[in-house]
Design an enzyme around this catalytic site. Structure first.
Site: not given
Ligand code: GLP
Length: 261
Positions: A67, A136, A138, A143
């Site tokens: 993304d 949440d 995702h 989302e």
């Molecule tokens: C972002 C990214 C996701 C990731 C999420 C969790 O929203 N788009 O791909 O999995 O954060 O991030 P973290 O691993 O820092 O908790």
């Protein structure tokens, strides 16, 4: 779905790296899917160690991102492409020309998304996809409410995600872009092996839904229950709400060594 719980971060890194190493051996030009965020960091650290030791090489691999934010200019350090350059390209022997991601500053975003889908298909699909999970539920930036069959497209971030990611934007949720481009849930589900890493109590509810909840667009990660090859790597805190916590620990402890991940 195999759920592995460990209190040692190095073990999460080692297991995730084992899955990537296995995928690197499958094809002449393998395709590795990478994720941003803190969750996959132990995996990148271990992969970096193995590359430095000459045990592993990404020289022939294509690398695909999940993304990207919309609207941040090329070179902005908060872009996900910049993060992947720092965490993956700088640490592994990846060819920067083989790192692919949707460009959130493209003039024609729908065309950019369609081109990204074609790039993944042209590379023969993704062999292993690393994933984190949002608090949440995702995956990538899909989302709650995302179509479980969705493809790469533009999405609007939730207030929760913008608050979670504000730490990269001077703690100001308003500074976090409102839109992103993301691989769809359907796109992610086509990767041959999905490896999701989650740590910390903040992920416990999402992890409970992922492993044990009803499949629902309200918790997009629950669709992973329908994938034939998923490995979920958790620390004790992220696993703390699992009803099946004792069972998955017993299953892992008793796993025959020949089985692999
Ligand atoms: C972002 C990214 C996701 C990731 C999420 C969790 O929203 N788009 O791909 O999995 O954060 O991030 P973290 O691993 O820092 O908790």
């Amino acid at each position: 779905m195999e759920v592995i719980v460990t209190s040692r971060p190095q073990e999460l890194g080692r297991l995730g790296a084992d899955a990537v190493a296995a995928a690197l051996r499958v094809r002449e030009r393998p395709a590795i899917g990478v994720a941003t965020g803190s969750s996959p960091q132990p995996v990148y650290a271990e992969l970096g160690r193995r590359v430095a030791a000459g045990e592993l090489s990404f020289a022939a691999a294509n690398v695909f991102m999940l993304d990207e934010y919309v609207g941040l200019p090329p070179g902005d350090p908060r872009r996900y492409r910049s993060e992947i350059d720092r965490d993956v390209v700088a640490r592994l022997d990846v060819d920067p020309a083989r790192v692919h991601g949707p460009d959130g500053s493209a003039a024609d975003l729908p065309a950019e998304c369609a081109a990204y889908e074609r790039a993944i298909a042209d590379a023969g699909g993704i062999d292993v996809q690393l994933l984190g999970i949002g608090s949440d539920g995702h995956i990538a930036f899909n989302e709650p409410g995302s179509s479980l069959a969705s493809r790469t497209r533009i999405k609007t971030l939730t207030a929760q995600t913008r608050a979670d990611n504000a730490r990269f934007f001077d703690d100001d949720p308003e500074a976090v872009p409102r839109h992103c481009l993301t691989q769809g849930v359907g796109t992610i589900m086509e990767a041959r092996h999905l490896v999701l890493v989650a740590t910390g109590r903040g992920k416990a509810e999402a992890v409970h839904h992922l492993v044990e909840g009803a499949i629902s667009a309200l918790w997009p990660a629950t669709i992973l229950q329908m994938h034939p090859h998923v490995t979920v790597l958790l620390d004790d805190a992220a696993a703390s709400r699992l009803q099946l916590g004792s069972y998955v620990r017993e299953a892992w402890a008793a796993k025959p060594a020949w089985q692999g991940l």
